[in-house]
Structures are given as C-alpha cells and as structure tokens.
Design a protein around this motif. Structure first.
Motif, PDB file in Angstrom:
ATOM      1  N   ALA A 144      -3.706   7.815   4.119  1.00  0.00           N
ATOM      2  CA  ALA A 144      -4.619   6.676   3.978  1.00  0.00           C
ATOM      3  C   ALA A 144      -5.321   6.421   5.299  1.00  0.00           C
ATOM      4  CB  ALA A 144      -3.836   5.439   3.551  1.00  0.00           C
ATOM      5  N   GLU A 194      -8.051   1.873   8.400  1.00  0.00           N
ATOM      6  CA  GLU A 194      -8.574   0.580   7.946  1.00  0.00           C
ATOM      7  C   GLU A 194      -7.826   0.102   6.706  1.00  0.00           C
ATOM      8  OE1 GLU A 194     -10.696   3.264   8.407  1.00  0.00           O
ATOM      9  OE2 GLU A 194     -11.202   2.645  10.467  1.00  0.00           O
ATOM     10  N   ALA A 195      -7.654   1.015   5.772  1.00  0.00           N
ATOM     11  CA  ALA A 195      -6.949   0.658   4.537  1.00  0.00           C
ATOM     12  C   ALA A 195      -5.511   0.237   4.850  1.00  0.00           C
ATOM     13  CB  ALA A 195      -6.933   1.846   3.566  1.00  0.00           C
TER      14      ALA A 195
END
Lengths: 345, 297, 317
Positions: free
Chosen positions: C43, C46-47
């Motif tokens: 991932a 930011e996520a």
C-alpha cells in the motif's frame, strides 16, 4: 551399683483404705531426649481418697505436671511411663487398653490446664466444646447439652451463660476460659479432677474466685481434686492435704496446716521462707539459693543435696526414703527435725 | 605434664580427620535432601560443563541413516531422533539452557526483588505503596500465561525467555523480601545503626539486604525446581530456545509424533527435566530447613 | 467483614486495569505492523497514513488504551487471525471445556493431597511420612507434558485401555461414559502437581495445629483420635488448606491444564493458547490471556472470601 530405697506410700500404709480412689505406686515417667534420659517422675507414691483435695506443689520442672499427665496417660512423646502402677477405682490404668482408657478420660477422670485459652479449640464455639464432652460420654443431644452447659456455667457465677456458649474462645477472658474448662471437666460428674497449674496464669483476684468455684462444684459432684501448683497460697486455699515434689520425687507429705506450721524437709522450709505470709510480717523473705539439678543428671543420693543448708556426707551417698516422722507426716530427709530449727531460727 | 612430642600431634591429627568425617556424616544424615539434591544437580551441571568434551557428536549433527536409532544402538547410547541426531549429545548440550532457565531468572528477579522489597519494606510510605501495589497487579496475573504472553511478544530465544521468567518471578521475590524486611527493621541492630548516624541507603545496603539474604535465598531455591519444569514448558510450546539448538522441552515436543513406536525420543528429555527439577527441589527443601527454619514445611 | 469484602472487591479494579494495560502494551509491542496485516506490504504511504489516522494509531498510547478498553468492555475483543471468528465467543465456548478438565483435576488433587497431607502429619517422621514427602517431591518435579506422554504410551498405546486424547470419540455422540474415559488420564496428570503442593501445605498446617496445647485438652476429654484429627485439627488447618487449594486451582486452570490440554488434545483454553502461539495469532492469544486474568483474579477473590468465612478468628474480629 545405684542404691534404691523403695519409698513408702505416705499416709496410707500398706492396707488400701475403703474410700480410696487413686493409688499411685513407684511411678516413673522418663523422657528420652538427645541429652540423655530425663527422669521427670522418678518413683512417686501417693494415694487419694474419694472427694479429697490433694495438692502437689513444686517448682517448674519438679515433675508435678508430668505426674498429673501420667495419671491421665497423656504424656507426650518423647515421654513415656516406664514403671510403677496407677490404680483408679480399683482398675490398673497402666494395664488398660487405649480404648478403655479413652472412655475414662473426661467421664471418670477430667483435667484442666494452665493457660486455658490455649486449651480450647480456637475455631469451636464454647457451647459446642462443652456439649461435645457430654454427648460423647452421656449420649446427650446437642440441645439438652447446651441447657446443661448453661446450668453449670450459672453455678460458676457466669453472668450470661447463653452469650458465653455462643462465643469463640478468643472473645473471652482468661478467667472465663478457665471456667469453661472447669465446666467441661465437671459436667460429666467425674470422680477425679486433675487441675494442672489451673490458676497460675490468672490474676490473683480471678484466681481466688476460680478456686472457690472449683470447691463448690467438686463438693456438689463429690469429685476428688489433684491440684498441682507452684503457689503455696493456692494450696492453702484449696487443699486439705499436700505433697511437696522436688526433682521427680515427693519429699514431704502431710495435712496442709501441718505443712505451714511444722515443715519437716529443708526444701519445704526454703519454699515457705521465699513466700510472703501473714504470720511472718516483718521478717525478711529468704529466696532459696541455687538451682534444681538437671532432670538428666544421675543422682544417687538426695536430689536436694546441692542446695541443702543442713546436708551431711550421707545425703550424697544414699537416697533418703520418704518416711513417716509423725503420724500422717512424711519426709524424705535424714534429719527432718533439724529442717525447721536450724534454718529459720 | 604437657607433651609436645611429635607422637602426640600425630595422634591428634587422625582424630581431627575423624571428627571432620563424622561431622560430614552427621551433616549428610541430618540434611539428606541437600546431599541427594546436590548430587542430582551436580550431575546435570557436570554434563553441561563437560558437553564439549564428552558429547559423542555435535548436538546439531544430522545423520539421516541413523534416524530413530534405538537406545543402546552402536554409537548411540541413548538412540537418535527423527533426523538422526544423537540424543545423548543433545541432552548434554540441552542441560546448559535448562540450567540457565532455572538459575538466571531467579538470580535476576532475586537481586531486583531484594532491592525493591528492601526499599519498600524499610522506607514504607510512598515507595512502599508504589512498589507493592504494582507488584500486586503483576502478581494478580496468572504466571504461566504472563510468561507466555511476554515471551510471545518479545519473540523466541533464550534471552527473551529469561526476561519473561524474571518478570514473572519479580513480584513473589519482592513480596518475600518485603515481609522479611518489615520484621527485620524492628530489630535492635537497625536502631543501633540509625543512632550511629548511618544514612537510609547505608542501612538498606549494609544492614537490611545482607540480613534478609538467607530467607530470600531459601525461598528462591525452593522455586528453582518449578522453574526448570516451567521454563522447559515454555520451550515445549515453542517459545524458548529455537531449533536446531538442543533444548529439553523442545525435544519432548519434537518427539511426540513418534511416541507410539519410538517413545525414547520424547521421554528421555522428560526424564532429564525430572532429574534436574527433583534435584533442585530436594536442594531447595534442604536449604530452606537449613537457612530459614521458620518456613519449614 | 462487609467493609473488608467491599475493599477486596474494589481492589479488583486496579488489578484488572493493570492487567489489561499489560495486555494492551503487549499487543502494541508485538512484532509486525497491524497496517501490514490489513493492507498488505504494497500500500502507498499516503493510504497507510490515512488508515493510521482512521484507526487512531497516531493517538497517544494512553488514549489508545482507553479506546481499546472501551471496546473490550463492550465485548468487542477483536478477531482471531487464524480462525477468522470473533475472539470472545470462542473463548467463552472453550472455557467450559477447560472447566470440565480442571474441576476433575482439582477434585483429584484436593482428595489425594489433603488425605496424604493429613496422614503424613499424623504419622510424622514415620516411613509413610517420608514416602509421601519423597513422592510429593517427585510429583512436583515431573513435567506434566512428559507425564502425559508416558501415560498415553502406557495406557493408550501399549495397553489400549484409554483413548489417547480429545474430548469424545468421533464415532459416538457425546456420551457421559465416553467423556469420562477421555477425562480420566488428563485429569490425573493435571492434578498431580497440585496434589503434591496441597499435600505439603496440608501437612505443614496440620503439624502447626497438632503441636498446640488444646490437643492434650481434646485427649483429656476422651475423644477418639479420629475425631481429634479430623474434627478439630483439620478444622483448624482448613483455612490455610482452602486458600492454598484455591490458589492451586487457579494455577491449574491456567497452568498445568495448558500443557495437559496440548498433550491430550483437550479442546479447551490451553490448546487454544498453544494454537495461537504456534500460529502467531496475537489477538486470539491476548484475548485468552485477558480472559484468564479475569478468571484468576475473581477466583483469588473467592478464595479470600471463603478463607474469611471459615475462619472465625477473622470473621468475628
């Protein structure tokens, strides 16, 4: 090698008296310890009549408590009765099987102790403690036993017996605990009550009232008392006859008033001189010099030799037998007449 | 007449030897459990110490041809496991971790507990509240699960196992010290030290701790046997020493799958744990009688 | 008395708070990032950060703890990673299976331990006393996981008398006799160490009482030796014995039973803990630890209360 003089039963002669309750002959109770054999009771003879109050006086370690426990056959290990005989109501206690002896305890012979609080079950209610004995020996139900217990406590001048029966030992005073022990001991109507230093741990005032209680109750039940104590005044209040014990042997035996008037053994004289008494107000107290011999010491002659003010060489070589000096007055001293005059003149 | 001839001294010296011998014999007689325990523990310690010299093979040497060799097979006195590793060698090397698991946490928790318990017991007030209440909290947790949870969080390995066991042992060691110290601080010699101007830290380290050592050691010693079983148990469920290193608890678990046909693979390490634990337990019982008669059972 | 009970019960709160804080701290410092578990390794940062904020992972530790505590109190104990089910219902289900084993083991331990302790004390220094003491050291030193294996090898593999493990046979339904057959070996193996400890405590407590003065008074009353020992001496030793037995049952539920459940595949909390350790199932393991802590603390309180109730010196004071 050791010379052994058979002591003579004081006060009774050889013929058993018709009202005789207890006869102890040549009782020997020894403790097998790491330091040797302690002859705590070393040849004791006496007898006790029905209803009689007999005192057994001596210092701690003289063997009086072990004598008392021996009669109950409750001497704890490593102690053991190694010789003699104990006849109670005609049966030889030392020959009884454990079961029969157990049935006598608490029903025909009872015992009360010094330090009453520690002789009660800490987690048992007083009522249960007293009724346990009654149920065991008389088959009385719990409820009836409680009623009977309350009645006895009332005779003992306990203000609110019901409250006492509901209490635990730690909630009661020492005097109250002793009353409970007396009630337990007497409730089955025994022929003999052994009171082992029963008042020694109590206040003087409590002591006197307990002794009065004991007197009344034993009169009601016709119970004889064997009372051991180190306190001359207790003997004087509670006993008609008294035996003086020293080093596991009886050294003097006579009626109580005779003992106070005319002691015939230097040890008794020493004992009397070290207690304050009304008759001798103004005279100085004379504490006895020296220490009693260790119970493990093997002594051929008189055990009091080391502390005796009138000793002679013969006393070290031979054990003085307990002999009748006057009618009913027995002394284990070769020179009984000198005891009084020489020491406290 | 005092004789100083050599004869008389030579007369005396064997009697002195005899005296020492009979003293030793009396000690052995009255403290049987210490002697028995010391022999058992001593045996395991010797095995562990001499493993590099005595063990027939490396504990991790895999020899597939000899897998599951039975007890007494040629070259394998106690047989071999599923991978053909010599069980005797693995037991000898495994003794090292078992001893470490028994002794190290007790030592660490013992020292910390001695200090914390002395401070709490001697000073009282706030330090007592802080230390003893937090110990109560840890003590309120189930010990085995606490050790497992800590070991699982820290990850497997001998060091982490020692840490987790030390955490579990800290509250009881602190508590025992605390109890000893609260009675100790009423003793006259502590007052004497105070009167002579000793500071609080001085009293704690010079008077309190040395005098509470014996009962605390006795208590710790009585736990050593359980620590062997306990620590090996944590290895048994896979949180202690990691394969291929030899460890008794692990060996039991590894041998379970062949229990029906080759019971020696899992039962021999268990026997080793039993011997070491029993040795410590006998030793602990004896030491407790010797050092602290009050706690006698 | 009542005030004391209230105080003891109130003391549960700091212990449970402290215990849960330790558990929480353990979850927090467990290896592995929970975000990895949720989103996988790949991932975007930011996520990840967004998710961290969403789950409050950037909040102060204390705030996180109280939020977690709130969830725990509402019965949300998280999900088991391995079994993909909520932790709490599973724990509660397994709890009763463990209770069955520990009750049987406790019964065995109490009966054997107390009788051995009484005999040992009454016959102090006799051969039977020495035998019981030595056997108790043996029982203390035997790892339950080893003893269980030996029992299985002897009684199941060699003799074929008893099943090797499990709660009941696959073939039959859960019949009483079948369960008992499965229960007997693990119960005895689990009960042996506690039995040894109870025996030693009972012996020590009995010896304390037997040397007291009132033993002579009891004999002077003419009581039977059996009444003296059981009715009086043991009654006096009972508070000590009960508190020690209770403590042992606490350790048993959470200790010896753990290993025994593994060895005998007894499907209770212990086997569940083992599986969660092997499978690195942290939520499950910590749920189990938290639950066990709760049981342990409550049990200790119960033992403390019983101790006071059966001890008139404490109760009436």
């Amino acid at each position: 090698m050791q010379q052994h003089f058979r002591t003579i039963d004081p006060g009774a002669g050889k013929v058993p008296q018709p009202d005789e309750l207890l006869r102890v002959e040549d009782l020997r109770t020894h403790f097998h310890t790491r330091h040797g054999i302690a002859k705590s009771v070393d040849g004791v003879d006496f007898h006790l009549s029905k209803g009689e109050h007999l005192g057994l006086i001596g210092e701690s370690g003289s063997g009086k408590s072990v004598t008392a426990l021996s009669v109950m056959r409750l001497v704890r290990e490593p102690g053991r009765i190694v010789g003699g005989s104990i006849h109670f109501e005609g049966q030889d206690l030392l020959g009884l099987d454990a079961q029969s002896m157990r049935r006598l305890r608490g029903s025909r012979i009872s015992m009360i102790f010094q330090d009453p609080l520690n002789h009660l079950d800490p987690v048992m209610k007083i009522g249960d403690w007293i009724s346990e004995t009654l149920t065991l020996h008389k088959g009385v139900g719990r409820k009836a036993a409680y009623v009977e217990a309350a009645r006895i406590l009332k005779v003992l001048k306990v203000a609110s017996p019901e409250d006492v029966l509901r209490a635990y030992p730690f909630q009661l005073s020492g005097g109250m605990c002793q009353r409970v022990l007396i009630a337990t001991a007497i409730i089955t109507g025994p022929a003999l009550l052994i009171a082992d230093e029963a008042t020694s741990a109590l206040d003087v005032t409590v002591q006197a009232s307990i002794l009065r209680n004991l007197d009344e109750l034993t009169d009601i039940f016709g119970t004889a008392v064997l009372l051991t104590t180190h306190n001359m005044l207790v003997v004087r209040q509670a006993c008609t006859r008294v035996m003086v014990m020293y080093g596991g042997r009886i050294v003097e035996s006579c009626d109580t008033d005779v003992l106070f008037r005319n002691p015939m053994h230097p040890y008794t004289v020493g004992l009397l001189d070290s207690v304050p008494a009304l008759e001798r107000i103004g005279e100085p107290l004379r504490p006895m010099a020296g220490e009693p011999p260790l119970p493990t010491e093997d002594i051929v002659g008189c055990k009091f030799y080391g502390r005796c003010p009138i000793r002679r060489p013969v006393c070290q070589e031979m054990r003085p037998p307990l002999a009748e000096v006057e009618s009913g007055h027995w002394s284990a001293c070769f020179f009984p007449e000198e005891s009084r005059s020489k020491i406290s003149s | 007449m005092v004789s100083l001839s050599p004869n008389s001294t030579s007369d005396r010296s064997p009697s002195r030897v005899m005296l020492a011998l009979s003293n030793g014999r009396r000690f052995a007689k009255t403290h049987k459990s210490i002697v028995v325990g010391a022999i058992m523990v001593g045996f395991v310690v010797a095995m562990a110490a001499l493993a590099p010299v005595l063990s027939p093979y490396s504990p991790t040497r895999i020899h597939p041809l000899d897998r599951l060799a039975g007890v007494g097979s040629p070259g394998y006195l106690l047989g071999a496991d599923q991978q053909g590793r010599d069980i005797l060698s693995r037991l000898m090397w495994g003794a090292r971790s078992s001893l470490a698991i028994a002794v190290l946490p007790l030592t660490i928790a013992g020292i910390l507990g001695l200090v914390l318990g002395s401070v709490a017991g001697y000073i009282g007030k706030l330090p007592e509240t802080l230390i003893m209440r937090s110990m109560d909290v840890v003590f309120g947790l189930p010990p085995i699960l606490l050790a497992i949870a800590v070991a699982a969080t820290l990850g497997p390995g001998l060091v982490n196992l020692v840490i987790s066991l030390s955490i579990v042992l800290l509250p009881p060691m602190t508590r025992v010290t605390f109890q000893v110290v609260t009675t100790l601080k009423e003793q006259p010699f502590v007052d004497a030290a105070k009167v002579s101007g000793a500071t609080t830290p001085q009293i704690i380290f010079d008077q309190i701790i040395p005098n509470s050592l014996a009962p605390v050691i006795a208590y710790g010693a009585s736990l050593a046997g359980s620590m062997v079983v306990f620590g090996a148990g944590i290895s048994f469920i896979g949180l202690g020493i990691q394969p291929p290193q030899a460890d008794w608890g692990r060996m039991i678990n590894d041998g379970r799958e062949v229990l029906d046909l080759h019971p020696h693979v899992s039962t021999l390490p268990g026997l080793a744990i039993f011997i070491l634990a029993a040795g410590f337990n006998f030793l602990g019982d004896g030491l407790r009688d010797l050092l602290d008669p009050r706690m006698r059972m | 008395m009542i005030a004391l009970l209230v105080r003891r019960t109130l003391f549960l709160i700091p212990v449970l708070l402290g215990g849960s804080a330790i558990v929480f701290f353990l979850i927090h410092s467990a290896p592995g990032d929970p975000i990895d578990a949720l989103m996988g390794m790949y991932a975007s940062p930011e996520a990840r950060e967004a998710l961290r904020i969403k789950y409050g992972l950037n909040d102060p530790l204390l705030a996180q703890y109280f939020r977690w505590l709130g969830l725990v109190l509402q019965g949300d104990w998280g999900m088991s990673i391995q079994q993909r089910v909520p932790v709490l219902p599973l724990v509660l289900e397994k709890f009763w299976i463990t209770i069955l084993l520990t009750s049987a083991a406790s019964l065995f331990a109490a009966i054997v331990g107390i009788s051995a302790g009484i005999i040992s004390a009454v016959k102090q220094n006799s051969w039977i006393d020495h035998l019981i003491l030595i056997l108790s050291v043996f029982a203390l030193s035997m790892p339950p996981y080893w003893l269980g294996l030996i029992a299985i090898f002897v009684f199941s593999v060699q003799l074929g008398w008893l099943p090797t493990g499990g709660l009941y046979s696959f073939s039959g339904q859960m019949e009483l006799f079948d369960v008992l057959k499965h229960l007997i070996m693990p119960a005895i193996v689990a009960g042996l160490t506690p039995a040894a400890i109870i025996a030693r405590v009972t012996r020590a407590a009995m010896l304390e009482v037997l040397k007291l003065d009132f033993m002579t008074a009891l004999r002077a009353k003419g009581l039977r030796e059996r009444t003296i020992v059981l009715g009086h001496a043991f009654r006096n030793a009972l508070p000590t014995v009960v508190s020690m037995t209770g403590l042992q049952i606490g350790y048993l539920i959470l200790g010896a039973a753990l290993f025994v459940e593994i060895i005998f595949s007894w499907p209770g909390l212990g086997l569940e803990i083992y599986k969660s350790v092997v499978g690195r199932d942290m939520p499950m393991m910590l749920g189990l630890v938290l639950f066990s802590t709760f049981i342990f603390v409550v049990l200790n309180l119960a033992v403390d209360i019983i101790y006071r109730v059966i001890n008139p010196r404490v109760r009436e004071a």
